[in-house]
Design a protein around this motif. Structure first.
Motif, PDB file in Angstrom:
ATOM      1  N   ALA A   1       0.859  -1.184   0.000  1.00  0.00           N
ATOM      2  CA  ALA A   1       0.000   0.000   0.000  1.00  0.00           C
ATOM      3  C   ALA A   1       0.894   1.232   0.000  1.00  0.00           C
ATOM      4  O   ALA A   1       1.898   1.274   0.715  1.00  0.00           O
TER       5      ALA A   1
ATOM      6  N   GLU B   1      -4.982   3.539   1.999  1.00  0.00           N
ATOM      7  CA  GLU B   1      -5.076   2.394   1.092  1.00  0.00           C
ATOM      8  C   GLU B   1      -4.893   1.087   1.852  1.00  0.00           C
ATOM      9  O   GLU B   1      -5.583   0.092   1.586  1.00  0.00           O
TER      10      GLU B   1
ATOM     11  N   GLU C   1      -8.058   0.339   4.056  1.00  0.00           N
ATOM     12  CA  GLU C   1      -9.205  -0.018   3.211  1.00  0.00           C
ATOM     13  C   GLU C   1      -9.117  -1.442   2.694  1.00  0.00           C
ATOM     14  O   GLU C   1     -10.120  -2.031   2.297  1.00  0.00           O
TER      15      GLU C   1
ATOM     16  N   THR D   1      -6.978   7.969   8.063  1.00  0.00           N
ATOM     17  CA  THR D   1      -7.858   6.846   7.718  1.00  0.00           C
ATOM     18  C   THR D   1      -9.169   6.876   8.492  1.00  0.00           C
ATOM     19  O   THR D   1      -9.973   5.954   8.373  1.00  0.00           O
TER      20      THR D   1
END
Length: 309
Positions: A53, A58, A61, A83
């Motif tokens: 990532a 990212e 997720e 995040t």
């Protein structure tokens, strides 16, 4: 029936502990997404099948379980801050060095964004990750611990200490205190032996054997302290006073600092002066425990359970 698919695991941070943790999940057949501030640290893991990532958002997720073996509380908050909107329904496992209050603070922050939170303390070295020699402590969401117990055990045997997010850190610090006392005692012993020419390497096997015997004595020490049952102990306060006094005198005549054992001498002297010289050594606990507990015999409500019980 076909084997249930394994949870996707995200590992934030690939330092001394993060890299072996991510490797352990790969070895166990889990899909793994990794993120590290220095991206090149992920190269070996990516070559083995991990997903790299480029941002923490990212990484978060990518899956439902986010493990953060970062340096400290500040590093975790910095990594997870961007995040926040993605945390809903996920579980965050914080393995960073922390304090009980920091753990509670992060748990409240995670809950405010809809995430379950587990605080973890790693009682392991990089080489003991994913082996029985290491173990991890957890506290916080019982639902998260139950749901992801198998995943947590991939990293090391998991022990759960209740819903207070700070509890794992308290137990971690208690274990560290036990270890620091033993290691400092060994270093003092090595200093005592240095003038007579016994090298630390030569003494270490004898010290390890002695400490092994001490470890076997811990359950009896714990029983006496837990029950406040100090009569009839085989190792009395006065017997140990004599031993500690002799050790301090040897240190003084050898020009070695006595800082390590002076606090214990003070405790033993006070216990004896109070009329408890024939009580077990474990009765020193009465001078160490919280004053309201020592005076009134109160105990904290409920004891956290061992995750392997």
């Amino acid at each position: 029936m076909p084997e249930q698919s394994k949870s996707h695991v995200t590992v934030l941070g690939l330092g001394r502990m993060g890299a072996p943790i991510a490797s352990a999940f790969l070895d166990a057949g889990h899909p793994v997404t990794v993120w590290n501030r220095t991206a090149a640290k992920a190269d070996t893991l990516v070559a083995r099948g991990a997903i790299r990532a480029t941002t923490t958002a990212e990484a978060v997720e990518a899956g439902p379980l986010v493990i953060a073996p970062l340096l400290d509380h500040a590093a975790v908050r910095q990594a997870l801050g961007p995040t926040a909107a993605l945390l809903q329904g996920r579980t965050v496992v914080n393995l960073a060095n922390s304090t009980p209050d920091h753990a509670r603070d992060l748990a409240a922050w995670a809950a405010g964004h809809g995430a379950d939170y587990l605080d973890g303390a790693m009682m392991a070295l990089p080489e003991t990750v994913a082996t029985p020699e290491g173990f991890f402590l957890y506290s916080g969401s019982q639902r998260a611990f139950t749901r992801y117990r198998r995943e947590l055990d991939v990293m090391a045997p998991a022990h759960y200490f209740g819903t207070d997010p700070g509890s794992a850190e308290i137990h971690d610090l208690a274990l560290l205190g036990t270890g620091y006392a033993a290691l400092t005692g060994f270093l003092h012993a090595a200093a005592v032996l240095d003038p007579v020419g016994t090298a630390p390497e030569a003494f270490a096997p004898l010290a390890a054997r002695w400490l092994h015997g001490m470890a076997e004595f811990l359950p009896e020490l714990a029983r006496e302290a837990g029950e406040s049952a100090y009569a009839g102990g085989v190792s009395t306060v006065d017997l140990n006073r004599a031993g500690v006094d002799s050790l301090i005198q040897l240190s003084l005549t050898s020009g070695i600092a006595t800082d390590v054992h002076e606090p214990l001498k003070a405790l033993l002297d006070k216990r004896s002066a109070d009329g408890h010289g024939q009580d077990s050594f474990s009765s020193v606990f009465e001078l160490l425990r919280p004053r309201d507990t020592a005076e009134h015999g109160t105990q904290s409500a409920g004891r956290p359970g061992d995750g392997h019980r």
